[in-house]
Design an enzyme around this catalytic site. Structure first.
Site, PDB file in Angstrom:
ATOM      1  N   ALA A 171       0.845  -1.196   0.000  1.00  0.00           N
ATOM      2  CA  ALA A 171       0.000   0.000   0.000  1.00  0.00           C
ATOM      3  C   ALA A 171       0.876   1.242   0.000  1.00  0.00           C
ATOM      4  O   ALA A 171       2.073   1.184   0.282  1.00  0.00           O
ATOM      5  CB  ALA A 171      -0.904   0.000   1.225  1.00  0.00           C
ATOM      6  N   CYS A 172       0.252   2.365  -0.318  1.00  0.00           N
ATOM      7  CA  CYS A 172       0.910   3.664  -0.328  1.00  0.00           C
ATOM      8  C   CYS A 172       1.639   3.856   0.993  1.00  0.00           C
ATOM      9  O   CYS A 172       1.075   3.558   2.045  1.00  0.00           O
ATOM     10  CB  CYS A 172      -0.134   4.753  -0.539  1.00  0.00           C
ATOM     11  SG  CYS A 172       0.526   6.424  -0.490  1.00  0.00           S
ATOM     12  N   PRO A 173       2.867   4.296   0.946  1.00  0.00           N
ATOM     13  CA  PRO A 173       3.634   4.870  -0.139  1.00  0.00           C
ATOM     14  C   PRO A 173       4.601   3.888  -0.808  1.00  0.00           C
ATOM     15  O   PRO A 173       5.389   4.288  -1.658  1.00  0.00           O
ATOM     16  CB  PRO A 173       4.438   5.969   0.555  1.00  0.00           C
ATOM     17  CG  PRO A 173       4.770   5.372   1.891  1.00  0.00           C
ATOM     18  CD  PRO A 173       3.531   4.558   2.253  1.00  0.00           C
TER      19      PRO A 173
ATOM     20  N   ARG B 142      -3.432   8.186   3.685  1.00  0.00           N
ATOM     21  CA  ARG B 142      -2.936   7.182   4.632  1.00  0.00           C
ATOM     22  C   ARG B 142      -1.631   7.627   5.292  1.00  0.00           C
ATOM     23  O   ARG B 142      -1.465   7.487   6.494  1.00  0.00           O
ATOM     24  CB  ARG B 142      -2.734   5.850   3.895  1.00  0.00           C
ATOM     25  CG  ARG B 142      -2.270   4.717   4.752  1.00  0.00           C
ATOM     26  CD  ARG B 142      -2.271   3.397   3.954  1.00  0.00           C
ATOM     27  NE  ARG B 142      -1.688   2.339   4.740  1.00  0.00           N
ATOM     28  CZ  ARG B 142      -0.413   2.001   4.719  1.00  0.00           C
ATOM     29  NH1 ARG B 142       0.433   2.627   3.937  1.00  0.00           N
ATOM     30  NH2 ARG B 142       0.033   1.015   5.472  1.00  0.00           N
TER      31      ARG B 142
END
Length: 190
Positions: free
Chosen positions: A16-18, A153
């Site tokens: 997931a981000c980043p 996030r």
């Protein structure tokens, strides 16, 4: 359809981000100008994240193919003379600052630029869902004279959103850091 020549493939499934952007930066640094990197990710947010990163740094976002929930991004490394230093949005507000203002009864305009599923599972009370991938089209629904706090996030996707809004004339924008990953206060859920 013509096959695209790829010089390197980067596996980012399940991240997931980043992380897809962080790993893409590192991979691109190790490549030669003109070479094409394929980034394979399952995070829907990677679509806006990697397009935005390529645009901000001068690399060419060649395109995207989606196959069975895997987003295959193709990015061509630019010549050094065409790259741009990545800039961080300078105006920020911390999670604690936002909570203090909410506790004081202030009505804040909070834009949550995460994907709808992330938003549904927990958001700052009163935050408006505006996924980064839809921001360019939907920003006309926002008043450029209002103050907006932009959250994601980790602070990376919201940083991109703040830069996009500023480029379109919004003057009162703040990136909420470190973002929802470290938000310890009340949340709304669907």
């Amino acid at each position: 359809m013509t096959a695209l020549h790829v010089d390197r493939t980067l596996e980012c499934e399940g991240l997931a981000c980043p992380l897809p952007v962080v790993r893409t930066k590192k991979a691109i640094d190790d490549m030669n100008p003109g070479e094409v990197l394929e980034v394979r990710a399952t995070d829907k947010g990677s679509v806006a994240d990697l397009k935005g990163w390529a645009s901000r740094t001068g690399h060419q976002y060649v395109g995207l193919k989606e196959e069975n929930g895997i987003y295959r991004h193709f990015i061509r490394k630019a010549e050094a003379s065409r790259t741009k230093a990545e800039m961080k949005f300078p105006h920020t507000a911390t999670n604690a600052e936002i909570q203090a203002r909410v506790d004081a009864g202030e009505k804040l305009n909070i834009l949550d630029v995460r994907e709808p599923a992330e938003y549904a599972f927990g958001r700052i009370p009163g935050a408006i869902s505006l996924p980064l991938g839809e921001l360019e089209v939907k920003m006309t629904q926002l008043d450029p004279n209002n103050e907006y706090y932009v959250v994601c996030r980790t602070g990376n996707r919201s940083d991109m959103a703040c830069q996009m809004l500023t480029e379109q004339g919004f003057k009162r924008i703040k990136n909420v850091t470190p973002g929802m990953l470290q938000w310890v206060h009340d949340v709304e859920k669907d």
